[in-house]
Design an enzyme around this catalytic site. Structure first.
Site, PDB file in Angstrom:
ATOM      1  N   ASP A   1      -7.668  -7.591  -5.416  1.00 18.43           N
ATOM      2  CA  ASP A   1      -7.498  -6.141  -5.295  1.00 18.43           C
ATOM      3  C   ASP A   1      -7.685  -5.490  -6.665  1.00 18.43           C
ATOM      4  OD1 ASP A   1      -6.690  -3.541  -4.847  1.00 18.43           O
ATOM      5  OD2 ASP A   1      -4.743  -4.062  -3.992  1.00 18.43           O
TER       6      ASP A   1
ATOM      7  N   ASP B   1       0.849  -1.193   0.000  1.00 18.71           N
ATOM      8  CA  ASP B   1       0.000   0.000   0.000  1.00 18.71           C
ATOM      9  C   ASP B   1       0.893   1.255   0.000  1.00 18.71           C
ATOM     10  OD1 ASP B   1      -2.969   0.926   0.359  1.00 18.71           O
ATOM     11  OD2 ASP B   1      -1.892   2.033   1.886  1.00 18.71           O
TER      12      ASP B   1
ATOM     13  N   HIS C   1      -6.488  -6.631  -0.958  1.00 16.11           N
ATOM     14  CA  HIS C   1      -5.476  -5.583  -0.882  1.00 16.11           C
ATOM     15  C   HIS C   1      -4.516  -5.743   0.294  1.00 16.11           C
ATOM     16  CE1 HIS C   1      -3.740  -1.595  -1.391  1.00 16.11           C
ATOM     17  NE2 HIS C   1      -3.983  -1.352  -0.114  1.00 16.11           N
TER      18      HIS C   1
END
Length: 335
Positions: free
Chosen positions: A284, A155, A313
């Protein structure tokens, strides 16, 4: 392809937002500092700002004080250092199962960005990835004084951690890259950023803790999402509207940090001679798409790739064993 993917992102945002909209009150959690000191340095009397389940997160706390502000981190095990990053809206708790396993074979360090987890927030802090990266760089080199280490990114930890890594390529043993990007955003990411910067969405981020309490449980595995100890650990990190500023700034920075991200991509080649492992959750629809993975492979064609069909994710939550597998592959190469 993009229209289909973008539509699914918009639909999920709408469903989650609608569900949370049933409660229009401002969400504030009744939390108190953990009454039990859990510091590795027993002379340090700083308390954790909220209680976290000790079975899920059994680690001692360490604190890096910089200009009167404390950054929290975990430092477990001995051996070659592994630095675990995190993104939005989580903290070192996301990496807890990687820490538990890998600390058997290495020294594992996992920090909380300023304004996240147990860390303090500096006055006037802007929560930009540039500022976060400066804190991480200072923690690693000024405080921990690491010589060489493995960097694990996911991320927003991708741009933040890789900015540090590409600034100091000679200090990097290897890199694990998961569900992230490190270039000027386009496509899905731009659409997501534009949706999340709308006033009505920003209001939900602040008033209802939309990211940590609403959005995140939709994106982690069902077992974790049904465990109150886990969902509380993520939600309670942002107990009041003002504490959620970082979660609201990050999505806007997907677009606003474009120049910074573009400059960083130009430095990714400085890590091309390092062992690189790619781990991507294929559910994701933002940064787990084939085009994102292929772009990483153009930068690191020698990288091993793990594609996780059942992970979304937040891959450290959904598949910590994949990180252990990849990290041990790197450790085997460099030892």
């Amino acid at each position: 392809m993009f229209k289909k993917i973008n539509s699914s992102i918009a639909t999920l945002l709408l469903v989650t937002s609608t569900a949370m909209a049933e409660n229009t009150e401002v969400v504030i959690y009744d939390i108190n500092p953990d009454p039990v000191l859990a510091n590795a340095d027993t002379t340090n009397t700083k308390y954790r700002p909220f209680v976290v389940d000790k079975d899920e997160y059994p680690f001692k706390s360490h604190w890096y004080s910089r200009d009167g502000i404390s950054m929290h981190y975990v430092d477990e095990g001995e051996g070659i250092p592994i630095v675990l990053t995190h993104g939005n809206p989580d903290w070192s708790f996301l990496n807890r199962n990687i820490i538990k396993d890998m600390s058997k074979d290495a020294r594992v360090i996992a920090f909380d960005l300023p304004g996240f987890g147990f860390s303090d927030t500096p006055p006037g802090y802007g929560y930009t990835p540039q500022e976060h990266s400066e804190w991480v760089e200072s923690l690693i080199f000024d405080h921990l004084k690491l010589d060489k280490f493995i960097m694990v990114v996911q991320d927003w930890g991708g741009p933040i951690g890789l900015n540090v890594a590409t600034n100091h390529p000679d200090s990097i043993h290897g890199v694990v890259i998961s569900n992230t990007w490190a270039w000027r955003s386009e496509g899905n990411l731009v659409e997501f950023s534009n949706m999340m910067r709308k006033p009505e969405m920003q209001k939900k981020l602040f008033d209802q803790n939309f990211f940590a309490a609403g959005f995140m449980p939709k994106y982690i595995n069902k077992e974790s999402a049904s465990n109150k100890a886990i969902t509380d650990a993520y939600a309670h990190a942002f107990p009041t509207p003002e504490s959620r500023t970082g979660t609201a700034v990050f999505p806007k920075q997907i677009v606003d940090a474009g120049d910074w991200l573009e400059r960083m991509e130009s430095r990714l080649h400085t890590l091309s001679d390092k062992p690189v492992q790619l781990i991507f959750g294929m559910k994701d629809k933002a940064v787990g798409t084939p085009d994102i993975i292929e772009r990483w492979r153009t930068h690191y064609p020698q990288a091993d790739v793990l594609l996780l069909q059942d992970a979304d994710h937040f891959t450290p939550e959904d598949s910590p064993e994949s990180f252990s597998y990849s990290l041990r592959k790197i450790l085997k190469k460099i030892q």
